[in-house]
Every structure is written in structure tokens, then in C-alpha cells.
Motif scaffolding. Sequence first.
Motif, PDB file in Angstrom:
ATOM      1  N   HIS A 116       0.832  -1.211   0.000  1.00 17.94           N
ATOM      2  CA  HIS A 116       0.000   0.000   0.000  1.00 17.94           C
ATOM      3  C   HIS A 116       0.864   1.258   0.000  1.00 17.94           C
ATOM      4  N   GLU A 173       2.203   1.781  -3.485  1.00 17.89           N
ATOM      5  CA  GLU A 173       1.154   2.279  -4.377  1.00 17.89           C
ATOM      6  C   GLU A 173       0.875   3.760  -4.120  1.00 17.89           C
ATOM      7  N   SER A 174       0.853   4.147  -2.854  1.00 15.85           N
ATOM      8  CA  SER A 174       0.642   5.566  -2.528  1.00 15.85           C
ATOM      9  C   SER A 174       1.787   6.417  -3.054  1.00 15.85           C
ATOM     10  N   LEU A 182       5.128  -4.815  -7.329  1.00 16.84           N
ATOM     11  CA  LEU A 182       3.788  -4.439  -7.792  1.00 16.84           C
ATOM     12  C   LEU A 182       3.319  -5.364  -8.910  1.00 16.84           C
ATOM     13  N   SER A 199      -0.732  -5.609  -8.848  1.00 17.50           N
ATOM     14  CA  SER A 199      -1.295  -4.332  -8.403  1.00 17.50           C
ATOM     15  C   SER A 199      -1.821  -3.546  -9.602  1.00 17.50           C
ATOM     16  N   TYR A 249      -1.668  -0.545  -9.880  1.00 17.81           N
ATOM     17  CA  TYR A 249      -0.813   0.629 -10.055  1.00 17.81           C
ATOM     18  C   TYR A 249       0.438   0.318 -10.873  1.00 17.81           C
TER      19      TYR A 249
END
Length: 507
Positions: free
Chosen positions: A207, A210-211, A273, A278, A280
Motif C-alpha cells: 500500500h 502504491e501511494s 507491484l 497491483s 498501479y
Amino acid sequence: MAGPEEEEGSPAEDAPGSDPRVRLLGERVLRSLRLKPERWERCAGSPEAQPLLRGFLEGAAGQPPLLLVTLSPAGQLALSTQLPASPGRSKALFFLRRGPGPLSAPPGPGELLYGDLPASSLEHFAALVEEVVAPVLANQKNHHSWPHVVSQDIMRHVHSLKSNIFVVIGQVKGKTLLPLPAGSERMEYIDCENEKTVELVDKSLVHAIESTVIEWSYQIQGALKRESSEPLLQGSNPNPKVELEFWKNRYEDLECIYNQLKTQKVRKMAELLDRVQSSYFPAFKAMFRDVVEALTEAQDINLHLTPLQRRLEEIENVEFNEVKPLISPLLHMVCLTWATSNYYNTPARIIVLLQEICNLLIQQAWNYLTPEDILKGEAEESLGKVREVLGILSCFKQTFEERRENLHTYFKPGQGVKEWDFQSLMVFARLDGFLRRLEMVEDLLATALDIMKLEKIEFSGIRGKALSQQVLSMYEEFQEVYKVLSDRSYDCLDTNNMVGGTGLQEN
């Protein structure tokens, strides 16, 4: 570091004055800046410093509670009650009086604060956060009595603070720095090729990555959206060096971004990722692709614009009446750039460069003519210079049209020819306005020269005396009006300067 001053300084035998508070300040200055006592004595005893010292120590009405001690490049101390607009090259020392009224001798607890002001405040603050604030707040031993939620929130804020400082330092240096996510140091222990290892990866790390990709995307898009035409669109009149500097800085910034995205740690983040599928990861790939494309463009443009630097410097370093032979080589280089660059051969790009070349010529012509004196000096000399400038600027426009017509000669056989199919007005809008104003000044000076000849005209015959008087009256009236115009303190070559009545006015 700032701290309360509570102790009394030991008096120095050769310190100026007998006030122990002055000696106390002097001790702190000498200790912080590592100077000899004579420096402080000269400073404190100077006529400029004494009122500031007295006002600070006595708490005079209207006197700021701040006293700043700076060291000049020549090694001289100076006192001030205001922070400098721009940081100096050496550190300074501040004293802050915290209470009203005179400062005690010795100062009471918390009555006087003092500390260093480093030359590079931002780097100093970054080091403070990195080496003091962050280790203290992030130390788990300090969290034993905190709820887990509070501990996690503190850790998140500490990382956010460090990231923001990192980004701001990059902005100050003209670079886009990409802060790594919290927990990125664990990436080197993750084997992205091992599916079992990937399954055990902490979801909070994914997370965080991704942020970070989202934050990087905003940063990178901000860097990619910058255009060299922005100063022109904002109404300023930049010269071509601004264009060259823009592409040089853009190339260096994008190369910096590219190198950050190619580091081993970031590549492992991208692999992670991809492994966890993911949503993203495609965004990361698109972001990286945009950076590569923009870097290739900036590298190509910077390479092709760099040779223009010497031609532009030649124009800047000569008197404007010597510029005419330099116009053709300059436009020759512009045409070569158009024909050989893969990315600068678009009307939007070349028009910006040509407009900035016009701005350079206008600025050089303005410096050569000295507008504030052009109507005050000898009319004949001023008229000659104005006509000289008109000839050079007209030569520039004529050479441009010649190069436009022969642009095909710059392309290799078999290479597709791209013409300058844009209107000349898009390039010469400001230059044409400047030429019109020059022509008005030329007409005025030529008229002045003609009228001045009337002073010596005498008529004979029956009506000779009357006619001579009429001519003399006409001459005196013109001289009066011309004097009013020439005495005005304004730039007669500024096309935005519209002066009515007896002044210049465009129809």
C-alpha cells in the motif's frame, strides 16, 4: 541551537564600554563565530551599532526584540534588527529579547534567547529533522506507553515530514526528487522471484508503494507539463538564453528522475507491484515511459540548441551597430536546428525561439539608443543612430524571409522538407510594434532638424520682416513643444507607453 541565557559573562578587560550585557553578547558572538575580541569591539563601538545595541538592551519603544549579528565577506561584523531578504554566505547569530523593558544584567531565566542562523537554513533544517527529530520520534523505545494507533500515526507523520523536506530541497535546486515510501529499506530482503516470499510480504508495504506511485505521478507530471513558452505567455519578454537554459535544466531534471527510477530499490518496488498484480503497476510503467520519452526529447533539443549559445553571446558582446554581420550566421544555426532536430522542428517550438531572438535584438537596440537621452541629445546624432537601428532590424526581417524561402537547402536529399508555414506576424508582432515606434521617433527627429533650420532663415522684400517674424514664431513654438517632450522622464521606445498631447502617440 537556540537556548535560554541564564549566566553572566565574565567581563573582558578590553571590551568596549562598561555594560556587562554588551560584554555578554560579545562573548556569545565571539564563541559562535570564532572571532578575535577586536572584531566585536570595533563593531559594538561603531556609531551605527550603538543605537541598535542600546535600543535592544533597554527595550526602547518601537524597537524590535531581535538583534542579528552578521559577518560580511570582508570579515566585518554588522548589527541589524531585521532578517536579511536573502541568506548570506556565512552563518549569523541572533539574540531575541523575550520580555518588555530593559534586559537584566545578568538576564533572568528565559529572558534572552540566542542561537545560530546557518547560511543554508533548509539544509540545516533537513539535517536537524534527519539526525534529531526523526530518530527521537521514530524510536520504538519512546512508544512503549503509546497506543498502537498513535505510534503508527507518529511514524507516518515523521516519514511525511522527511519526504516533504526532501522534495522541497530538490525544488530549490531545480530538481525533482522522488521520496521513497516508508519501509522501502526492506525491499532488499524481498525475493520477488520467489512466489512464497511475495505472498508473505506485508500488505502495508504494498500500500505504501502504491501511494508513493501516486505521489510520484503528480511530481513527474508537474515536471513534464512545464513549457519554455510560459514566460512569453505570462507577458514577459525573455531572450533566447532563457530558452537554452530551460532545455538544459529540463534535460538535467529528467535525467535525475530517470536515474532515480532506475535504481535497484525502485526496480524491486516495480517488480513487487507486478508480482502482486497491483493495479498501479501499469500506471508506473506509463509514468516511466513518459519520462523516457521526455528525456529523449530534452536531450535532443539541448544538444541542438547548445551551438546557438556562442552566436547569441557574440550579439550580446558587441555594439548594436556591429550586429548586422552576425544576423545571418545566427539564423543559419536556427535553420540547421530546425532541419536536424527530431523534436524542435515544430512551429510552436521554433516560434518561441524566434520571438526571443526578436526580444534580444530589441533589448540590444534599446541599450544602444539610450531612450532617456535620445530626445535630449543632438538631434542629428540621435537620428543617425535611430536610422542605423531601423536598418539592422529590417535586415533581420529580410534575412528571415530569405532563410524561409531557402529552407529546403538545409535538408538532406531524400529527407522530407518541413517548411516554416506559419505567419511572420507570429514571430514579429513585438518587433513590428518596436519598429513603428522607432519610425515615429525618426519622423520627430527629422522634423526637429528641419524646423531648426528655420532659425537662420531671413526673408527680403516688402513683406520680408513680417514673414521672418512668422517663421521665427513658428520655430520658437516648436522649440517650446519639443522641450516639453524631451524633458519628460519616460521611455519613448516603450510601445506600451502611450503619451498624449505633446507626446508620442500611435494611431
